[in-house]
Every structure is written in C-alpha cells, then in structure tokens.
Design a protein around this motif. Structure first.
Motif, PDB file in Angstrom:
ATOM      1  N   ALA A   1       0.826  -1.211   0.000  1.00  0.00           N
ATOM      2  CA  ALA A   1       0.000   0.000   0.000  1.00  0.00           C
ATOM      3  C   ALA A   1       0.862   1.263   0.000  1.00  0.00           C
ATOM      4  CB  ALA A   1      -0.920  -0.019   1.219  1.00  0.00           C
ATOM      5  N   LEU A   2       1.953   1.234   0.760  1.00  0.00           N
ATOM      6  CA  LEU A   2       2.846   2.398   0.810  1.00  0.00           C
ATOM      7  C   LEU A   2       3.470   2.653  -0.558  1.00  0.00           C
ATOM      8  CD1 LEU A   2       4.675   1.667   4.181  1.00  0.00           C
ATOM      9  CD2 LEU A   2       3.453   3.790   3.681  1.00  0.00           C
ATOM     10  N   VAL A   3       3.971   1.599  -1.167  1.00  0.00           N
ATOM     11  CA  VAL A   3       4.652   1.761  -2.457  1.00  0.00           C
ATOM     12  C   VAL A   3       3.678   2.298  -3.499  1.00  0.00           C
ATOM     13  CG1 VAL A   3       5.757   0.455  -4.334  1.00  0.00           C
ATOM     14  CG2 VAL A   3       6.453   0.061  -1.955  1.00  0.00           C
TER      15      VAL A   3
ATOM     16  N   PHE B   1      13.052  18.529   8.601  1.00  0.00           N
ATOM     17  CA  PHE B   1      14.098  17.612   9.044  1.00  0.00           C
ATOM     18  C   PHE B   1      13.873  17.435  10.542  1.00  0.00           C
ATOM     19  CE2 PHE B   1      18.298  17.180  11.088  1.00  0.00           C
ATOM     20  CZ  PHE B   1      18.706  15.987  10.502  1.00  0.00           C
ATOM     21  N   ILE B   2      13.514  16.219  10.939  1.00  0.00           N
ATOM     22  CA  ILE B   2      13.201  15.975  12.350  1.00  0.00           C
ATOM     23  C   ILE B   2      14.118  14.860  12.855  1.00  0.00           C
ATOM     24  CG2 ILE B   2      11.408  15.323  14.007  1.00  0.00           C
ATOM     25  CD1 ILE B   2       9.344  16.479  12.050  1.00  0.00           C
ATOM     26  N   ALA B   3      14.894  15.194  13.876  1.00  0.00           N
ATOM     27  CA  ALA B   3      15.833  14.232  14.463  1.00  0.00           C
ATOM     28  C   ALA B   3      15.253  13.744  15.784  1.00  0.00           C
ATOM     29  CB  ALA B   3      17.182  14.910  14.679  1.00  0.00           C
TER      30      ALA B   3
ATOM     31  N   VAL C   1      -2.062   5.913   9.939  1.00  0.00           N
ATOM     32  CA  VAL C   1      -2.323   7.354   9.970  1.00  0.00           C
ATOM     33  C   VAL C   1      -1.431   8.061   8.946  1.00  0.00           C
ATOM     34  CG1 VAL C   1      -2.067   9.431  11.404  1.00  0.00           C
ATOM     35  CG2 VAL C   1      -3.161   7.398  12.348  1.00  0.00           C
ATOM     36  N   GLY C   2      -0.156   7.697   8.926  1.00  0.00           N
ATOM     37  CA  GLY C   2       0.772   8.319   7.967  1.00  0.00           C
ATOM     38  C   GLY C   2       0.323   8.126   6.528  1.00  0.00           C
ATOM     39  N   MET C   3      -0.238   6.967   6.253  1.00  0.00           N
ATOM     40  CA  MET C   3      -0.685   6.651   4.888  1.00  0.00           C
ATOM     41  C   MET C   3      -1.695   7.674   4.373  1.00  0.00           C
ATOM     42  SD  MET C   3      -0.100   3.543   3.216  1.00  0.00           S
ATOM     43  CE  MET C   3      -0.436   2.172   4.302  1.00  0.00           C
TER      44      MET C   3
ATOM     45  N   ALA D   1       6.224  13.540   0.954  1.00  0.00           N
ATOM     46  CA  ALA D   1       7.248  12.551   0.559  1.00  0.00           C
ATOM     47  C   ALA D   1       8.240  12.432   1.702  1.00  0.00           C
ATOM     48  CB  ALA D   1       7.951  12.998  -0.718  1.00  0.00           C
ATOM     49  N   ARG D   2       8.767  11.214   1.943  1.00  0.00           N
ATOM     50  CA  ARG D   2       9.552  11.035   3.172  1.00  0.00           C
ATOM     51  C   ARG D   2      10.701  10.064   2.983  1.00  0.00           C
ATOM     52  NH1 ARG D   2       6.711   6.468   3.297  1.00  0.00           N
ATOM     53  NH2 ARG D   2       7.486   5.051   4.867  1.00  0.00           N
ATOM     54  N   ARG D   3      11.682  10.176   3.860  1.00  0.00           N
ATOM     55  CA  ARG D   3      12.784   9.208   3.906  1.00  0.00           C
ATOM     56  C   ARG D   3      13.257   9.106   5.356  1.00  0.00           C
ATOM     57  NH1 ARG D   3      15.966   8.286  -0.551  1.00  0.00           N
ATOM     58  NH2 ARG D   3      13.890   8.343  -1.460  1.00  0.00           N
TER      59      ARG D   3
HETATM   60  C1  HEM Z   1       4.114  11.074   6.016  1.00  0.00           C
HETATM   61  C2  HEM Z   1       3.529   9.997   6.474  1.00  0.00           C
HETATM   62  C3  HEM Z   1       4.291   8.911   7.153  1.00  0.00           C
HETATM   63  C4  HEM Z   1       4.290   7.617   6.797  1.00  0.00           C
HETATM   64  C5  HEM Z   1       3.490   6.994   5.657  1.00  0.00           C
HETATM   65  C6  HEM Z   1       5.199   6.940   7.686  1.00  0.00           C
HETATM   66  C7  HEM Z   1       5.475   5.589   7.619  1.00  0.00           C
HETATM   67  C8  HEM Z   1       6.400   4.934   8.378  1.00  0.00           C
HETATM   68  C9  HEM Z   1       6.691   3.533   8.287  1.00  0.00           C
HETATM   69  C10 HEM Z   1       6.057   2.564   7.313  1.00  0.00           C
HETATM   70  C11 HEM Z   1       7.627   3.261   9.209  1.00  0.00           C
HETATM   71  C12 HEM Z   1       8.216   1.871   9.545  1.00  0.00           C
HETATM   72  C13 HEM Z   1       9.404   1.550   8.694  1.00  0.00           C
HETATM   73  C14 HEM Z   1       9.888   0.143   9.061  1.00  0.00           C
HETATM   74  O1  HEM Z   1       9.142  -0.814   8.801  1.00  0.00           O
HETATM   75  O2  HEM Z   1      11.016   0.031   9.578  1.00  0.00           O
HETATM   76  C15 HEM Z   1       7.963   4.492   9.868  1.00  0.00           C
HETATM   77  C16 HEM Z   1       8.919   4.628  10.836  1.00  0.00           C
HETATM   78  C17 HEM Z   1       9.263   5.815  11.420  1.00  0.00           C
HETATM   79  N1  HEM Z   1       8.670   7.037  11.192  1.00  0.00           N
HETATM   80 FE1  HEM Z   1       7.122   7.401   9.969  1.00  0.00          FE
HETATM   81  N2  HEM Z   1       5.715   7.810   8.588  1.00  0.00           N
HETATM   82  C18 HEM Z   1       5.189   9.042   8.296  1.00  0.00           C
HETATM   83  C19 HEM Z   1       5.449  10.198   8.977  1.00  0.00           C
HETATM   84  C20 HEM Z   1       6.341  10.331   9.993  1.00  0.00           C
HETATM   85  C21 HEM Z   1       6.581  11.565  10.705  1.00  0.00           C
HETATM   86  C22 HEM Z   1       5.867  12.895  10.449  1.00  0.00           C
HETATM   87  C23 HEM Z   1       7.544  11.315  11.594  1.00  0.00           C
HETATM   88  C24 HEM Z   1       8.052  12.342  12.548  1.00  0.00           C
HETATM   89  C25 HEM Z   1       9.181  12.597  12.862  1.00  0.00           C
HETATM   90  C26 HEM Z   1       7.942   9.927  11.441  1.00  0.00           C
HETATM   91  C27 HEM Z   1       8.945   9.277  12.125  1.00  0.00           C
HETATM   92  C28 HEM Z   1       9.270   7.953  12.002  1.00  0.00           C
HETATM   93  C29 HEM Z   1      10.316   7.305  12.766  1.00  0.00           C
HETATM   94  C30 HEM Z   1      11.241   7.949  13.780  1.00  0.00           C
HETATM   95  C31 HEM Z   1      10.309   5.974  12.392  1.00  0.00           C
HETATM   96  C32 HEM Z   1      11.204   4.861  12.942  1.00  0.00           C
HETATM   97  C33 HEM Z   1      10.527   4.227  14.120  1.00  0.00           C
HETATM   98  C34 HEM Z   1      11.352   3.121  14.734  1.00  0.00           C
HETATM   99  O3  HEM Z   1      11.994   2.355  13.999  1.00  0.00           O
HETATM  100  O4  HEM Z   1      11.340   3.041  15.976  1.00  0.00           O
HETATM  101  N3  HEM Z   1       7.166   9.356  10.476  1.00  0.00           N
HETATM  102  N4  HEM Z   1       7.191   5.494   9.363  1.00  0.00           N
END
Ligand code: HEM
Length: 191
Positions: free
Chosen positions: A73-75, A91-93, A121-123, A130-132
C-alpha cells in the motif's frame, strides 16, 4: 539531493546549502544550534564540516516493522523526493529512550502500529508528504539521535504536515521519544 543509490548521508547545517532553515524547535530535550542553511550530502560528496554549525549522519536501511500488505500500500501511494513544487521541507531528528530499545521487535511493532497506528495514519498523508527515514544506530560510532527523518511537501500541505505531527506526538510510541528537534525548511532561498 537524496540519491537512492547511496545509503550514508550527512545533514550539514551552516552558511551554505540548498535549503533555508525557517525554524528550529527543540520539541523534547536538548536543542540544536541555529544555522541559516541545510545541505544533504551523500557519502561520495565532500562534507564542508569545518564551516558548519553541526552535522548529523544517518543511513537508509531495510524496513523493520511493515507487513507485506502495508508495504504494498505504501509503495502504491508514496511520492518520490525532489518534486519541483514540493519546496517545503522538514528535518526531524529523534532519539528514543533505553526502555524502547530494551523491548523486543514484536513489542515495538505492537506499539508503532497496533497501538499508535503510525503507518495507517501516515498513509492518509501520502502522496502529499514525501519522506525518507535514516537510521543512526547502525553507524559504528555513538550518535546523538537514533533517527533522522526527512519530509518534502508543497506549501499548501504544510498544515496537513503539522496535523500529522500532532497526531503522532500524541501516540504511545512518542512516549518513548526522549529527544526531538524539528527544523522547517524552504528550498532554494539560502546561500
Ligand atoms: C508522512 C507519512 C508517514 C508515513 C506513511 C510513515 C510511515 C512509516 C513507516 C512505514 C515506518 C516503519 C518503517 C519500518 O518498517 O522500519 C515508519 C517509521 C518511522 N517514522 Fe514514519 N511515517 C510518516 C510520517 C512520519 C513523521 C511525520 C515522523 C516524525 C518525525 C515519522 C517518524 C518515524 C520514525 C522515527 C520511524 C522509525 C521508528 C522506529 O523504527 O522506531 N514518520 N514510518
């Protein structure tokens, strides 16, 4: 430029770089020094660290938590970085606490998704955001953060991005966050 063929990146804050730093907020814990510009530099490029205020490193990695259905779904929904109209960035650390890292993989997954709905929720914010994700604990030396996260979106979606952050910061996953610094960026307005 975040080139997919590379894994190790430095985020260098100083007087040069394609992103202008609009705000620098310590959400939890210690702040980062203020700077005018931010550059994202791949492993094969030189890092002008002597002229920088600070620099942080992270590597892209395999996913840890997503299920096959979530990944599919993400892809299908997610956008690439570097869209010309997406000239706003964040950029959030983050660093999570020792209690988080003492949990097992299945306990962490349960908190991230079953309790906090991070992925579901992120989805809802794709493809606008767009994110990395960059991991810091995979580097050989101790780092000040565990994760560096990078987001790009249009100016019109800045409110949606703040809404998403508000939701995530209210989750049980975020109770483990012991340091978080949030930088907002505009592309192309720096030295
Ligand atoms: C824009 C929508 C977003 C989506 C679709 C999303 C999706 C994801 C997914 C799928 C993962 C898990 C990756 C894995 O399987 O290792 C992840 C991890 C993470 N995301 Fe998001 N994310 C979003 C927004 C955010 C935001 C706004 C933040 C805020 C800083 C964030 C911070 C993180 C962090 C820190 C992790 C790593 C968590 C860990 O490994 O403990 N994400 N995210």
């Amino acid at each position: 430029m975040i080139d997919k063929s590379q894994r190790l990146f430095s985020f260098v804050a100083g007087e040069q770089g394609p992103w202008s730093i609009q705000s620098n907020t310590a959400v939890v814990g210690e702040s980062l020094p203020d700077a005018a510009c931010l550059a994202v530099i791949g492993y094969t490029e030189s890092v002008p660290e002597s002229a920088s205020q600070w620099s942080l490193r992270g590597v892209t990695s395999n996913e840890r938590y997503v299920t096959r259905d979530e990944k599919t779904a993400l892809v299908a929904r997610q956008a690439e970085l570097g869209r010309p109209a997406a000239d706003r960035g964040a950029f959030i650390a983050l660093r999570k606490n020792p209690q988080w890292w003492a949990l097992t993989q299945d306990e962490r997954r349960s908190i991230v998704e079953e309790q906090s709905r991070h992925i579901a929720v992120g989805m809802n914010y794709l493809p606008a955001i767009a994110r990395r994700l960059f991991h810091c604990r995979d580097l050989p030396s101790a780092q000040p953060f565990d994760f560096l996260t990078w987001f790009e979106f249009n100016a019109a979606d800045a409110g949606a991005f703040d809404e998403l952050l508000g939701l995530l910061r209210g989750t049980s996953e975020w109770r483990f966050v012991e340091r978080e610094v949030d930088l907002r960026l505009i592309r192309g307005r720096c030295a």
